[in-house]
Design an enzyme around this catalytic site. Structure first.
Site, PDB file in Angstrom:
ATOM      1  N   TYR A   1       2.022  -3.554  13.349  1.00 17.78           N
ATOM      2  CA  TYR A   1       0.945  -2.810  12.693  1.00 17.78           C
ATOM      3  C   TYR A   1       0.083  -2.085  13.723  1.00 17.78           C
ATOM      4  O   TYR A   1      -0.293  -2.657  14.749  1.00 17.78           O
ATOM      5  CB  TYR A   1       0.086  -3.760  11.866  1.00 17.78           C
TER       6      TYR A   1
ATOM      7  N   GLU B   1       0.813  -1.220   0.000  1.00 11.37           N
ATOM      8  CA  GLU B   1       0.000   0.000   0.000  1.00 11.37           C
ATOM      9  C   GLU B   1       0.847   1.270   0.000  1.00 11.37           C
ATOM     10  O   GLU B   1       0.645   2.162  -0.798  1.00 11.37           O
ATOM     11  CB  GLU B   1      -0.922   0.018   1.229  1.00 11.37           C
TER      12      GLU B   1
ATOM     13  N   ASP C   1      -2.054  -4.152   3.859  1.00 14.67           N
ATOM     14  CA  ASP C   1      -2.062  -4.161   5.322  1.00 14.67           C
ATOM     15  C   ASP C   1      -2.864  -5.334   5.889  1.00 14.67           C
ATOM     16  O   ASP C   1      -3.848  -5.784   5.283  1.00 14.67           O
ATOM     17  CB  ASP C   1      -2.627  -2.841   5.854  1.00 14.67           C
TER      18      ASP C   1
END
Length: 727
Positions: free
Chosen positions: A305, A8, A86
């Protein structure tokens, strides 16, 4: 030929390139590449059929169109394509859009929650297919949000004519929380009371109690720390004076002494909401800024994350923390690995937010990180390590004294073993009481009553609103910060002295929605939708069936009823129209009351009727007026730079979806756009650079391709063979 890894964010390219080495090409999608088109009924971009939903997707913007064109070229030269978007529902959906837009047959989906060599290589070694249940949940969320936002805004919000631009499934529920609190503040009537206390020569202070029995104290938020202790509230001056007189007239002695040891367990590691709360209170970061800084730490490979609602930590990380404590802080090592209770509904497949390596100490990364990144990393490191430490041990003391028929209480707390608080101190400061014996006489120094007033409930700070949204089930980790940003951009709330205060517009909109769509703004109702989306994500609910049932059973009837109730609102007829958005399908009752203003010669680009010039109250508009069609409701705004009236951005994109070509400008690389003009009575098309500033400046002034015999030709750049426009 090489392997192609689709991600991304371009910020990850360098780090991933170092990990994977040669033989890999890494390309970034720059986030979302496609979105629902702005066509069909109410510009939804999808049709609700009898038993299915037909979605139409388009590139998000010119940049996405260019990115997809570049990715198609990269796919042609790749041996194998890996999708590494993600590791959440949104990332899975972006991966699906890439698969669809790039016509990928069997892309390999890889998931990692940290950008480290071990995690990335392990993910590459164990790819899977795209999780269609997660994709379905993502698509359902997109359709649900657009259905509520577009239909609700078009049919309920815009006809209010008060300057409100939109409503939303999550934003309106969050706004309602703020407005409920604001109305409680406005309705609050302060009451006088007195706090009565005494001090003793033995060196401590005690507060009045009507009974020697311990009173249960209400839990306090972190923001309330430091507020002084008070006595049991005394509601009259006479009673307060009488208690002071009793304290002065009667001898004092120790009635009770209670001492006990207590343990305080360590807090769980950070999830998105708690990180935003802690960064807000300790670093004064907004939720949006917190996520921006955390994103940079993630892309550099320092943290896992940062959009997660799971408090789970991987077994290897927990073991590495135990090894760190054994070496540096052995007394803080618990007997067994600390476990924390999961939040209901959290996605346990993910990890909490933590450093990727516990041995990367905050002080070791000072030179590599910016000041803000270093401060946030230290917060994350400390919280993660603290979560695996031993509990803190406290010695708590309660002393009750008596004079006459009045009782006085003093409380003390001493930290006997710091435990996890060496890394994350969430305890109040020590308050030491002297060593006393039961029945001991005391020397009164002072007796006093302080006059006070009850205070209204406080407004929410941004971190406190995030906490409340999480508790109420409104939104998910990825939506907290964007929701607050939208409320501020729409001018529904202001941030004053660190607190969110609804504006008059926000209160008025919420009041109208409370009458027109009362269920939709209730947190419990929104939470039910989130639960349904979770069920779709786990494969327990079919997304199209859910959305169709929700629309038929609730939303369509609710919108119809709201439209019929619009005229009964007291605010409906009081406001002159202000800019709301794109063309509105107005109810017959609304059309019966045409906008009043100055007629103009400008024709409506939608229906061709003359537009009316209306005054505007919006602070964001550079001009103090706008144009509105009294026929179809289309609005246009003055662009001072271009010196012309223009449709809102969303509608310009809808009307001009085919304006961009797939060919880049030969000078700056931006996409060429089609420009229609008339010459000698004939309609012609020219291709030019799509960047206005570059066209007006010297950079791309000469970029002009004229149509001739099926081709486009430029005096400076020669012939351009243009592919057919995308369907």
């Amino acid at each position: 030929m090489a392997n192609l890894l689709l991600i991304e964010s371009p910020g990850k390219v360098k780090k991933l390139g170092q990990i994977l080495g040669s033989g890999w090409v890494i390309k970034a999608s720059m986030g979302h590449v496609r979105e629902l088109a702005n066509d069909g009924e109410d510009a939804l971009g999808f049709d609700l059929g009898a038993d299915s939903i037909d979605c139409r997707y388009q590139p998000r913007d010119a940049r996405s169109k260019k990115v997809l064109s570049e990715l198609r070229q990269a796919v042609k030269t790749a041996d194998c394509v890996y999708i590494a978007t993600d590791p959440d529902r949104e990332g899975e959906t972006i991966g699906w859009h890439l698969q669809q837009a790039l016509n990928l047959k069997n892309p390999r989906r890889v998931v990692y929650s940290e950008i480290t060599a071990q995690a990335v290589r392990a993910a590459i070694a164990h790819p899977r297919t795209l999780d269609q249940s997660l994709v379905a949940a993502g698509r359902a969320r997109d359709c649900l949000d657009k259905l509520v936002g577009y239909k609700g805004s078009r049919h309920v919000v815009w006809p209010l004519n008060n300057g409100a631009k939109s409503m939303g499934r999550v934003q309106s529920a969050a706004l309602h929380l703020l407005c409920v609190r604001e109305r409680a503040i406005q309705a609050f009537v302060p009451q006088d009371y007195w706090s009565v206390w005494v001090t003793y020569g033995e060196g401590f202070k005690a507060f009045y109690r009507s009974s020697p029995k311990p009173q249960r104290k209400p839990a306090k938020d972190a923001e309330d720390k430091g507020t002084e202790n008070e006595s049991e509230r005394v509601t009259t001056q006479d009673r307060a004076d009488a208690l002071v007189a009793i304290a002065r007239a009667h001898p004092h002695h120790v009635l009770q002494i209670e001492g006990k040891q207590a343990t305080q367990s360590p807090p769980a590691p950070f999830v998105t909401s708690t990180l935003q709360q802690a960064a807000g209170s300790k670093l004064h970061f907004s939720p949006e800024h917190t996520m921006k800084v955390a994103q940079a730490l993630y892309e550099k490979g320092h943290i896992t994350y940062m959009r997660t609602d799971s408090i789970t930590l991987s077994a290897p990380f927990c073991e590495s923390v135990r090894q760190y404590l054994e070496q540096h802080d052995p007394t803080n090592l618990p007997r067994k690995t600390t476990r924390h209770r999961a939040v209901k509904g959290s996605q346990e497949a993910h990890e909490a937010i933590r450093p990727t390596d516990v041995n990367h100490l905050p002080q070791h990364l000072q030179r590599e990180l910016s000041a803000e990144q270093a401060r946030l990393y230290e917060l994350i490191w400390n919280r993660a390590v603290a979560s695996q430490c031993a509990p803190a041990r406290l010695r708590k003391t309660r002393i009750v004294t008596q004079s006459g028929d009045a009782y006085w209480e003093a409380r003390g707390q001493v930290l006997e073993f710091a435990g996890y608080t060496r890394y994350w101190n969430n305890l109040s400061a020590d308050s030491v009481l002297p060593a006393l014996t039961q029945g001991q006489s005391l020397q009164l120094d002072q007796a006093q009553a302080d006059a006070k007033q009850t205070q209204p409930p406080p407004r929410y700070s941004e971190p406190k609103l995030v906490k409340l949204m999480e508790q109420k089930g409104i939104g998910r980790p990825s939506t907290y910060a964007p929701t607050i940003k939208t409320l501020r951009e729409r001018e529904y709330v202001d941030l004053l002295q660190g607190k969110l205060q609804p504006t008059a517009l926000g209160l008025e909109l919420d009041g109208a929605l409370e009458k027109l769509l009362p269920d939709l703004i209730q947190p419990e109702f929104t939470a039910q939708m989130e639960t349904a989306l979770d069920a779709i994500a786990t494969g327990d609910q079919e997304w199209q069936a859910y959305l169709l049932d929700w629309h038929r059973g609730y939303f369509a009837p609710a919108i119809a009823q709201a439209k019929s109730q619009l005229l009964s609102l007291p605010t409906f007829a009081e406001h002159s129209p202000t800019p709301g958005a794109v063309t509105s399908v107005r109810s017959s009752a609304t059309r019966a009351k045409p906008a009043t203003g100055q007629p103009t010669k400008t024709q409506c680009p939608t229906c061709g009727e003359a537009m009316t010039k209306l005054a505007s109250r919006s602070k964001k508009m550079k001009a103090k007026h706008f144009l509105k069609c009294s026929g179809c409701g289309t609005v246009m705004f003055w662009n001072a730079q271009a010196k012309r009236y223009e449709l809102p951005q969303a509608q310009r994109q809808a009307l001009n979806s085919e304006i961009f070509t797939d060919h880049p400008c030969p000078v700056c690389g931006a996409l060429l756009e089609r420009y229609a003009y008339t010459k000698e009575g004939q309609d012609k098309i020219m291709l030019r650079c799509s960047i206005l500033e570059n066209r007006r400046g010297k950079k791309c002034k000469e970029v002009a391709f004229f149509q001739s015999r099926g081709e486009f030709w430029s005096p400076k750049f020669g012939t351009l063979k243009l592919p057919a426009p995308s369907p």
